[in-house]
Design an enzyme around this catalytic site. Structure first.
Site, PDB file in Angstrom:
ATOM      1  N   HIS A 142       0.869  -1.178   0.000  1.00  0.00           N
ATOM      2  CA  HIS A 142       0.000   0.000   0.000  1.00  0.00           C
ATOM      3  C   HIS A 142       0.904   1.225   0.000  1.00  0.00           C
ATOM      4  O   HIS A 142       1.686   1.427   0.928  1.00  0.00           O
ATOM      5  CB  HIS A 142      -0.916   0.025   1.221  1.00  0.00           C
ATOM      6  CG  HIS A 142      -1.856   1.188   1.218  1.00  0.00           C
ATOM      7  ND1 HIS A 142      -3.103   1.144   0.629  1.00  0.00           N
ATOM      8  CD2 HIS A 142      -1.723   2.449   1.713  1.00  0.00           C
ATOM      9  CE1 HIS A 142      -3.702   2.315   0.764  1.00  0.00           C
ATOM     10  NE2 HIS A 142      -2.886   3.121   1.421  1.00  0.00           N
ATOM     11  N   CYS A 143       0.793   2.020  -1.040  1.00  0.00           N
ATOM     12  CA  CYS A 143       1.672   3.183  -1.196  1.00  0.00           C
ATOM     13  C   CYS A 143       1.014   4.420  -0.595  1.00  0.00           C
ATOM     14  O   CYS A 143       0.021   4.917  -1.130  1.00  0.00           O
ATOM     15  CB  CYS A 143       1.974   3.420  -2.673  1.00  0.00           C
ATOM     16  SG  CYS A 143       3.064   4.839  -2.944  1.00  0.00           S
ATOM     17  N   PRO A 144       1.550   4.953   0.514  1.00  0.00           N
ATOM     18  CA  PRO A 144       0.939   6.144   1.118  1.00  0.00           C
ATOM     19  C   PRO A 144       1.135   7.395   0.277  1.00  0.00           C
ATOM     20  O   PRO A 144       0.417   8.374   0.456  1.00  0.00           O
ATOM     21  CB  PRO A 144       1.665   6.254   2.467  1.00  0.00           C
ATOM     22  CG  PRO A 144       2.976   5.581   2.253  1.00  0.00           C
ATOM     23  CD  PRO A 144       2.727   4.484   1.272  1.00  0.00           C
ATOM     24  N   GLY A 195      -1.799   7.035  -2.045  1.00  0.00           N
ATOM     25  CA  GLY A 195      -3.062   6.797  -1.353  1.00  0.00           C
ATOM     26  C   GLY A 195      -3.809   5.605  -1.893  1.00  0.00           C
ATOM     27  O   GLY A 195      -5.029   5.513  -1.758  1.00  0.00           O
TER      28      GLY A 195
END
Length: 642
Positions: free
Chosen positions: A429-431, A434
């Site tokens: 999950h790439c912050p 998003g």
């Protein structure tokens, strides 16, 4: 006769066959407590014994033992899904109650077995079945503080306002259990009306707040209320002077998410303004204070109004930071830098504009594209069939079935806690976008990373010629630099924004290059970020059966500040890959691992446990860029060998 029950409990099939076949002992014979051999076999998950006994006439619903329970009850107490499934297939009644008034669903909750709970619910058993004291499974789950089971029951539609003999609701029982997460879950599903439910305990009326105060867990209950838009208000009404009411100002989670994203543009915009306009001494003091206090205000505001566990993952704050930095630098470049450099360096200027538009398009596509959500099966009958297939293959565990989505997990998929969905070929999950990176958008994400790592050096190039060919601003002609001199001083007097932006972009470019390097290595070996972390921890690409979500600490969110920063920037993953060296295949253990006999990485080779490896880097890269990961039948076969 005692030898029969001992043999049945210990799985001694030959002994049981001899005793039953010789007709010396009746197959339904009972011990001193009234339990049959089938009871003992079911208790200890001896399915071959159960099969033999049932084939020879054992009563599958025989009542025995101190609690007057059936064999299926004994199996449910141990949380054995496979045994319960086998007994149900051969006529066991899951609705039978024991002496305590518990059926299989109650016992599954007591056994803390969410898989068994899910299995029983798919048998069309009512989620609100009551025991003799009118307790529902949800009441017991919230009392025990079992969040996974509480979540399963609520997702299945359990009645949050049901009451027992004492008028206690599931919320009351979660307060008795003192579990904050269960309180939040029940309140989220409407577990308390505006006028608080009262329980009649020993003739005294108790609201949830009164009960929480009496049990000294009011601070936990207050947190649960705040996260669900509720508060405690003083009143003169009976039975007490405190009631729970909705907060005066209520905003939806979507509103706060938008606020969190847009606020990043203000934060970075003011930061660049301060660093560009104010003298260096003042800006070095004001700018950090501005960032610290605004960030603290936003996080406090978010946590006080919505239920967020991991701020960086569950909010688009970092995505907003990245987007805002790109936005302000890009706008400044188009308005000031490109018009000045276009006559001098036309090719570089046009290339910068072209790649910047490409980068924006790839970023937007990565952020909003479906990462590969696993399709949900709506019909209970279909889900029941899928569970039966997993049970037949002995694969009904949390590695192959998602308790949060109520669905089978395809190979290489994981449940993302931030997206609340299972993702096909989950990478991470790439912050910064998003969004998850999965089967559908992994290639787009990689193209974006490559494009960005190319765009930033081009910006440095055109910015250099821009600063070389513009004069010092008239208002700064008499200024002198305090901490810098020479060319850097002249550039700061020409356009300080470009220097600040260049320094900011250089820091970002470093971790983007690290990320690109990490992704290239993983693609070359046909392994995802999630799988590589599992290999590092367990020596396998498949999580243990107790794992049902994406690998913990996937972004270093827990732990020290340094670990958090490394996790968010992806540096921890790069460090892991470097430590694996030898083309990132051979694992070299640390000193701590050398002293541990249980280490899974000693002399472990990634290629030997990677069923997805095509045998060469070229083939792995072709597979990544050409293969449709959503319809790849070979992955099913590969999973069987893991």
């Amino acid at each position: 006769m005692g030898s029969l029950f001992l043999a049945a409990s210990q799985g001694e099939l030959d002994t049981v066959k001899n005793l039953i076949s010789s007709e010396k002992i009746d197959v339904n014979a009972t011990d001193e407590g009234g339990a049959t051999a089938l009871h003992w076999a079911a208790l200890n998950q001896q399915i071959p014994i159960c099969k033999f006994l049932l084939e020879h006439g054992a009563d599958v619903n025989a009542i025995g033992g101190d609690l007057q329970a059936a064999p299926i009850h004994w199996a449910a107490k141990r949380g054995s899904v496979k045994t319960v499934h086998y007994l149900v297939q051969h006529g066991a009644d899951p609705l039978l109650k024991d002496k305590q008034g518990f059926n299989c669903l109650h016992l599954a909750v007591h056994a803390a077995s969410p898989l068994l709970v899910v299995y029983l619910l798919h048998l069309d058993i009512s989620v609100d079945l009551r025991d003799d004291q009118q307790h529902t499974p949800l009441m017991w789950a919230s009392y025990h503080g079992n969040e996974p089971i509480t979540n399963c029951l609520l997702r299945w539609g359990a009645d949050v306002l049901a009451t027992d003999e004492d008028k206690m609701t599931p919320l009351h029982w979660s307060i008795v259990g003192g579990n904050l997460k269960c309180m939040k879950l029940i309140l989220k599903e409407g577990g308390i009306p505006c006028t608080a439910v009262t329980a009649n305990l020993s003739g005294q009326l108790k609201t949830p707040w009164a009960l929480a105060s009496e049990l000294r867990v009011s601070h936990l209950f207050k947190q649960a209320l705040i996260s669900n838009g509720l508060k405690v208000k003083e009143t003169s009404e009976e039975p007490e002077k405190w009631v729970v009411v909705p907060s005066k100002f209520q905003f939806s989670q979507k509103t706060f998410i938008i606020f969190c994203f847009l606020s990043s543009f203000i934060i970075t915009g003011v930061f660049f303004f301060i660093m560009s306009i104010c003298p260096m001494v003042i800006s070095l003091i004001i700018a950090p204070l501005w960032i610290y206090f605004t960030f603290k205000y936003i996080t406090t505001c978010i946590h006080a109004n919505i239920d967020i566990v991991h701020f960086y993952l569950e909010t688009p704050f970092l995505a907003g930071i990245f987007s805002s930095i790109f936005f302000w630098v890009w706008c400044h470049s188009l308005l000031y830098i490109v018009p000045k450099t276009l006559p001098i360096k036309p090719l570089s200027s046009l290339l910068f504009v072209l790649i910047s538009f490409t980068c924006i398009g790839l970023y937007v596509r990565t952020a909003f594209q479906n990462p590969g959500y696993v399709d949900k099966i709506g019909a209970v009958v279909q889900r029941r069939e899928e569970i039966s297939k997993l049970l037949d293959k002995d694969l009904f565990n949390q590695s192959h079935y998602c308790l949060k989505c109520f669905q089978v997990k395809p190979p290489r998929s994981y449940h993302c806690g931030a997206c609340k969905r299972c993702i096909n070929r989950y990478d991470h999950h790439c912050p910064w976008t998003g969004n998850c990176v999965g089967a559908r958008n992994h290639r787009t994400f990689l193209l974006f990373v490559f494009t960005l790592s190319t765009l930033i050096p081009i910006y440095f190039y055109v910015a250099f010629y821009y600063l070389q060919n513009i004069p010092i601003q008239k208002k700064y002609e008499s200024y002198r630099c305090l901490f810098i001199s020479g060319t850097i001083c002249q550039w700061s007097l020409k356009d300080m924004f470009v220097l600040v932006a260049s320094l900011t972009l250089f820091v970002n470019w470093c971790w983007v290059v690290v990320l690109a390097f990490t992704q290239i290595c993983q693609v070359a070996h046909n392994v995802t970020t999630a799988e590589f972390r599992l290999f590092k921890r367990y020596g396998t690409l498949v999580p243990p059966t107790k794992q049902n979500s994406s690998p913990k600490n996937g972004h270093g969110i827990h732990g020290s500040f340094l670990r958090t920063v490394c996790g968010i920037l992806g540096l921890d993953q790069c460090i892991l890959l470097i430590r694996e060296s030898n083309c990132f295949v051979r694992c070299f253990p640390s000193r701590a691992e050398l002293g541990s006999q249980n280490s899974t990485s000693l002399s472990r080779n990634l290629s030997t446990v990677n069923p997805y490896d095509e045998g060469s880097i070229i083939k792995n890269c072709k597979t990544f860029w050409k293969q449709n990961f959503l319809n790849d039948g070979r992955q099913d076969e590969a999973t069987r060998h893991v």
